[in-house]
Design a protein around this motif. Structure first.
Motif, mmCIF file in Angstrom:
data_model
loop_
_atom_site.group_PDB
_atom_site.id
_atom_site.type_symbol
_atom_site.label_atom_id
_atom_site.label_comp_id
_atom_site.label_asym_id
_atom_site.label_seq_id
_atom_site.Cartn_x
_atom_site.Cartn_y
_atom_site.Cartn_z
ATOM 1 N N UNK A 36 0.915 -1.015 -0.131
ATOM 2 C CA UNK A 36 0.123 0.077 0.259
ATOM 3 C C UNK A 36 0.891 1.175 -0.047
ATOM 4 N N UNK A 37 0.544 2.347 -0.869
ATOM 5 C CA UNK A 37 1.240 3.505 -0.908
ATOM 6 C C UNK A 37 0.265 4.629 -0.670
ATOM 7 N N UNK A 46 4.262 8.060 -0.961
ATOM 8 C CA UNK A 46 5.150 7.508 -0.072
ATOM 9 C C UNK A 46 4.623 5.903 0.343
ATOM 10 N N UNK A 47 5.602 5.158 0.922
ATOM 11 C CA UNK A 47 5.110 3.718 1.356
ATOM 12 C C UNK A 47 4.323 3.942 2.464
ATOM 13 N N UNK A 104 2.542 -3.809 -10.755
ATOM 14 C CA UNK A 104 1.015 -3.312 -11.036
ATOM 15 C C UNK A 104 0.669 -2.615 -10.006
ATOM 16 N N UNK A 105 -0.431 -1.734 -10.664
ATOM 17 C CA UNK A 105 -1.019 -0.721 -9.628
ATOM 18 C C UNK A 105 -2.395 -0.583 -9.732
ATOM 19 N N UNK A 106 -3.116 -0.333 -8.482
ATOM 20 C CA UNK A 106 -4.549 -0.116 -8.712
ATOM 21 C C UNK A 106 -4.697 1.213 -9.045
ATOM 22 N N UNK A 107 -6.048 1.759 -8.938
ATOM 23 C CA UNK A 107 -6.357 3.142 -9.357
ATOM 24 C C UNK A 107 -6.404 3.830 -8.056
ATOM 25 N N UNK A 108 -6.413 3.559 -6.828
ATOM 26 C CA UNK A 108 -6.473 3.995 -5.736
ATOM 27 C C UNK A 108 -7.852 4.613 -5.011
#
Length: 115
Positions: A36-37, A46-47, A104-108
């Motif tokens: 999670x960022x 940030x982490x 890979x990233x989610x949209x948030x």
């Protein structure tokens, strides 16, 4: 097609303890390190927390002792249990899946901490 879908954000009051979820599909979830960022307006990403495929965890200094990351490989889901939220925790929280150079990233999901 790889998808990381975050949920659980919204408007919360200071001190509350919401839980974020990130459901993954299209990957062999159990072998990925998950994280999670967050990114607040005008600030760098940030982490928040990471959890390896083996279950080892790591936390950003600003959330240590308040947030807990966990994963359920049977559900292909990673969680972020947040507690003692502060206004400065307001940010878009994004889920990350990493395996070596693959990322890979989610949209948030927006988390806004305000009374």
């Amino acid at each position: 097609q790889v998808q990381l879908v975050e949920s659980g954000g919204g408007l919360v009051q200071p001190g509350e303890s919401p839980r974020l979820s990130c459901a993954a599909s299209g990957i062999r979830f159990s072998i990925y390190d998950m994280g999670w960022y967050r990114q607040a307006p005008g600030k760098q990403r940030e982490l928040v927390a990471t959890i390896t495929s083996g279950g080892s965890t790591n936390y950003g200094d600003s959330v240590k002792g308040r947030f807990t990351i966990s994963r359920d490989n049977a559900k292909n889901t990673v969680y972020l249990q947040m507690s003692s939220l502060k206004p400065e925790d307001t940010a878009v929280y994004s889920c990350n899946a990493r395996l070596g150079p693959v990322d890979f990233w989610g949209r948030g999901t927006q988390v806004t901490v305000s009374s």
